[in-house]
Design an enzyme around this catalytic site. Structure first.
Site, PDB file in Angstrom:
ATOM      1  N   GLY A  66       5.303  -6.151   2.950  1.00 39.60           N
ATOM      2  CA  GLY A  66       6.122  -6.072   1.554  1.00 39.60           C
ATOM      3  C   GLY A  66       5.407  -4.577   1.056  1.00 39.60           C
ATOM      4  CD  GLN A  67       2.037   0.205   1.799  1.00 40.10           C
ATOM      5  OE1 GLN A  67       1.541  -0.235   2.945  1.00 40.10           O
ATOM      6  NE2 GLN A  67       1.605   1.218   1.129  1.00 40.10           N
ATOM      7  CG  HIS A  73       0.076  -0.244  -4.762  1.00 37.44           C
ATOM      8  ND1 HIS A  73       0.683   0.593  -3.799  1.00 37.44           N
ATOM      9  CD2 HIS A  73       0.617  -1.383  -4.680  1.00 37.44           C
ATOM     10  CE1 HIS A  73       1.685  -0.079  -3.323  1.00 37.44           C
ATOM     11  NE2 HIS A  73       1.768  -1.331  -3.797  1.00 37.44           N
ATOM     12  CG  LEU A  74      -6.250  -4.254  -5.623  1.00 35.70           C
ATOM     13  CD1 LEU A  74      -6.548  -4.748  -4.258  1.00 35.70           C
ATOM     14  CD2 LEU A  74      -7.900  -4.101  -6.161  1.00 35.70           C
TER      15      LEU A  74
HETATM   16  P1  5GP Z   1       4.286  -2.798  -2.803  1.00 32.91           P
HETATM   17  O1  5GP Z   1       5.645  -3.479  -2.567  1.00 32.91           O
HETATM   18  O2  5GP Z   1       4.241  -1.328  -2.151  1.00 32.91           O
HETATM   19  O3  5GP Z   1       2.919  -3.606  -2.457  1.00 32.91           O
HETATM   20  O4  5GP Z   1       4.221  -2.495  -4.475  1.00 32.91           O
HETATM   21  C1  5GP Z   1       4.955  -1.684  -5.132  1.00 32.91           C
HETATM   22  C2  5GP Z   1       4.924  -2.276  -6.730  1.00 32.91           C
HETATM   23  O5  5GP Z   1       5.423  -1.303  -7.341  1.00 32.91           O
HETATM   24  C3  5GP Z   1       6.105  -3.366  -6.636  1.00 32.91           C
HETATM   25  O6  5GP Z   1       5.500  -4.621  -7.328  1.00 32.91           O
HETATM   26  C4  5GP Z   1       6.863  -2.754  -7.852  1.00 32.91           C
HETATM   27  O7  5GP Z   1       7.393  -3.755  -8.839  1.00 32.91           O
HETATM   28  C5  5GP Z   1       6.086  -1.706  -8.592  1.00 32.91           C
HETATM   29  N1  5GP Z   1       6.813  -0.654  -9.047  1.00 32.91           N
HETATM   30  C6  5GP Z   1       7.889   0.139  -8.193  1.00 32.91           C
HETATM   31  N2  5GP Z   1       8.316   1.126  -8.839  1.00 32.91           N
HETATM   32  C7  5GP Z   1       7.474   1.306 -10.078  1.00 32.91           C
HETATM   33  C8  5GP Z   1       7.739   2.045 -11.291  1.00 32.91           C
HETATM   34  O8  5GP Z   1       8.438   2.891 -11.104  1.00 32.91           O
HETATM   35  N3  5GP Z   1       6.796   1.637 -12.134  1.00 32.91           N
HETATM   36  C9  5GP Z   1       6.004   0.567 -12.040  1.00 32.91           C
HETATM   37  N4  5GP Z   1       5.018   0.407 -13.194  1.00 32.91           N
HETATM   38  N5  5GP Z   1       5.996  -0.241 -11.022  1.00 32.91           N
HETATM   39  C10 5GP Z   1       6.588   0.046  -9.914  1.00 32.91           C
END
Ligand code: 5GP
Ligand code: ZN
Length: 115
Positions: free
Chosen positions: A94-95, A101-102
């Site tokens: 899901g990344q 990031h945590l």
């Molecule tokens: P991942 O899916 O990589 O573990 O987490 C990425 C997270 O970043 C997701 O939960 C998504 O909602 C968040 N995210 C994506 N784009 C942005 C953004 O432009 N601003 C913020 N605050 N969060 C974001």
């Protein structure tokens, strides 16, 4: 810093976000698409694509992210009810943003195993 990286741009404040913590090594802000009443992202200032790219030199930094999460959980009132801290590593997990990031998630019940 990676110029095309979304979280590097958020760290540089080129893209606005709701910051909840800033220190020398890390920042934290509200997730744009929250999956729980509390959903914060704790992000190292250093650009590391993901956990697979972290090395021994990053050990203290990784620990720091967890401790910032614990402080924020306390501040948000979810330390006692429970919370989850998650590194998604790789697309299959899901990344979607390849700057480590945590996730800090809480304020509702959590199931196990996660989906
Ligand atoms: P991942 O899916 O990589 O573990 O987490 C990425 C997270 O970043 C997701 O939960 C998504 O909602 C968040 N995210 C994506 N784009 C942005 C953004 O432009 N601003 C913020 N605050 N969060 C974001
Ligand atoms: Zn980055």
């Amino acid at each position: 810093m990676a110029p095309d990286c979304l979280f590097c741009r958020i760290i540089k404040k080129e893209i606005p976000s709701k910051f909840v913590h800033e220190d020398e090594h890390a920042i934290a802000f509200e997730d744009l698409n929250p999956q729980a009443p509390v959903h914060l992202l704790i992000v190292p200032r250093k650009h590391i694509a993901g956990l697979n790219d972290a090395g021994e030199d990053d050990a203290a930094l990784l620990g720091h992210l967890q401790l910032v999460a614990a402080q924020l959980a306390q501040a948000r009132g979810i330390a006692e009810s429970g919370y989850r801290t998650v590194f998604n590593t790789g697309r299959g997990a899901g990344q979607s943003v390849f700057h480590l990031h945590l996730h800090l998630l809480g304020g509702r019940g959590m199931r196990w195993p996660p989906g």
